[in-house]
Write a protein that holds these residues in place. Structure first.
Motif, PDB file in Angstrom:
ATOM      1  N   LYS A 215      34.712  25.690  69.281  1.00  0.00           N
ATOM      2  CA  LYS A 215      33.882  24.576  69.969  1.00  0.00           C
ATOM      3  C   LYS A 215      34.380  23.051  70.236  1.00  0.00           C
ATOM      4  O   LYS A 215      34.491  23.132  71.259  1.00  0.00           O
TER       5      LYS A 215
ATOM      6  N   THR B 159      34.042  30.046  65.634  1.00  0.00           N
ATOM      7  CA  THR B 159      33.570  28.929  65.774  1.00  0.00           C
ATOM      8  C   THR B 159      34.540  27.637  65.710  1.00  0.00           C
ATOM      9  O   THR B 159      33.507  26.620  66.803  1.00  0.00           O
ATOM     10  N   GLU B 160      34.544  27.418  64.765  1.00  0.00           N
ATOM     11  CA  GLU B 160      34.734  25.285  65.485  1.00  0.00           C
ATOM     12  C   GLU B 160      36.052  25.020  66.281  1.00  0.00           C
ATOM     13  O   GLU B 160      36.239  24.487  66.791  1.00  0.00           O
ATOM     14  N   TRP B 161      37.275  26.311  66.246  1.00  0.00           N
ATOM     15  CA  TRP B 161      38.343  26.003  67.175  1.00  0.00           C
ATOM     16  C   TRP B 161      37.527  26.699  68.692  1.00  0.00           C
ATOM     17  O   TRP B 161      37.988  25.641  69.835  1.00  0.00           O
TER      18      TRP B 161
END
Ligand code: SF4
Length: 225
Positions: free
Chosen positions: A200, A196-198
């Motif tokens: 995003k 999710t974080e990368w």
């Protein structure tokens, strides 16, 4: 129609994420993505034949304001036009989720096109070549973009996929970056959390939208939710 499942839930992806929706999932697909999260509509198509009258009854009973017609590849379903006419008569906001390889005339408020990148091709000998020949149909995408309100949603598995998305979008200059959504390739909540974080950050740095997959986060790969 060959229907895999029909159920009320919430939209898990894209601009209407979280919205109460009736999902009508057709069975059958012309692609075989290795990461398919509904293999019971593609690799091993399952379901029941349901008449338009049976479907109309369930659509009328649903309290959900949105109808999401998904698959598999719903654009292959022989009576898709009639099905969307029924949804229109019931005043549903109609989303069609398609890989964008087949063009049809349908009632639709949002064509959620998820073009399949090179990262989707399976190892399977029988399917790899057919999948590769079928997955990219620029004339179909052009036609859908011209006739419908569309978003393009890409499944991102690795950092390199972002470059392919940029090249892909470059071929459709009228597409605004704000209509391009990146979502992690994930079939479990754990996989989703890892990416999710990368994804995003990559979306943000290119002016694209990020889409989570709320149903995967909540239910994993469970059917009918
Ligand atoms: S296009 Fe969609 S339904 Fe078809 S194999 Fe790929 S992920 Fe599965």
């Amino acid at each position: 129609m060959f229907i895999s499942e029909i159920y009320d839930s919430f939209q898990g992806e894209g601009p209407w994420a979280g919205t109460a929706s009736l999902f009508v999932r057709t069975s059958g697909c012309n692609l075989r993505c290795w990461f398919c999260d509904t293999p019971y509509t593609s690799w091993d198509p399952q379901g029941d034949q349901q008449s338009l009258d049976q479907l109309a009854e369930q659509i009328a009973e649903s309290k959900s304001p949105h109808a999401v017609i998904t698959g598999g590849e719903p654009m292959l379903a022989p009576q898709l036009t009639e099905l969307t006419d029924i949804c229109r008569c019931e005043d549903k906001f109609i989303t069609i989720e398609t890989a964008g390889t087949v063009d049809r005339a349908v009632e639709c408020d949002l064509m959620a096109i998820s073009p399949k990148l090179g990262n989707s091709t399976p190892d399977d000998e029988k399917w790899a070549a057919r999948h590769e020949q079928t997955r990219h149909q620029p004339a179909v995408i052009e036609s859908l973009l011209r006739r419908y309100q569309c978003i393009l949603k890409f499944v991102i598995d690795t950092q390199n996929d972002i470059f392919e998305v940029r090249d892909y979008i470059g071929a459709f200059p009228d597409v605004s970056a704000s209509d391009v959504w990146l979502m992690p390739q994930a079939r479990t909540a754990e996989e989703l959390a890892q990416k999710t974080e990368w994804v995003k950050m990559a979306a943000s740095s290119h002016g694209f939208q990020f889409s989570s997959r709320l149903h995967i986060a909540q239910f994993g790969n469970m059917r009918g939710v």
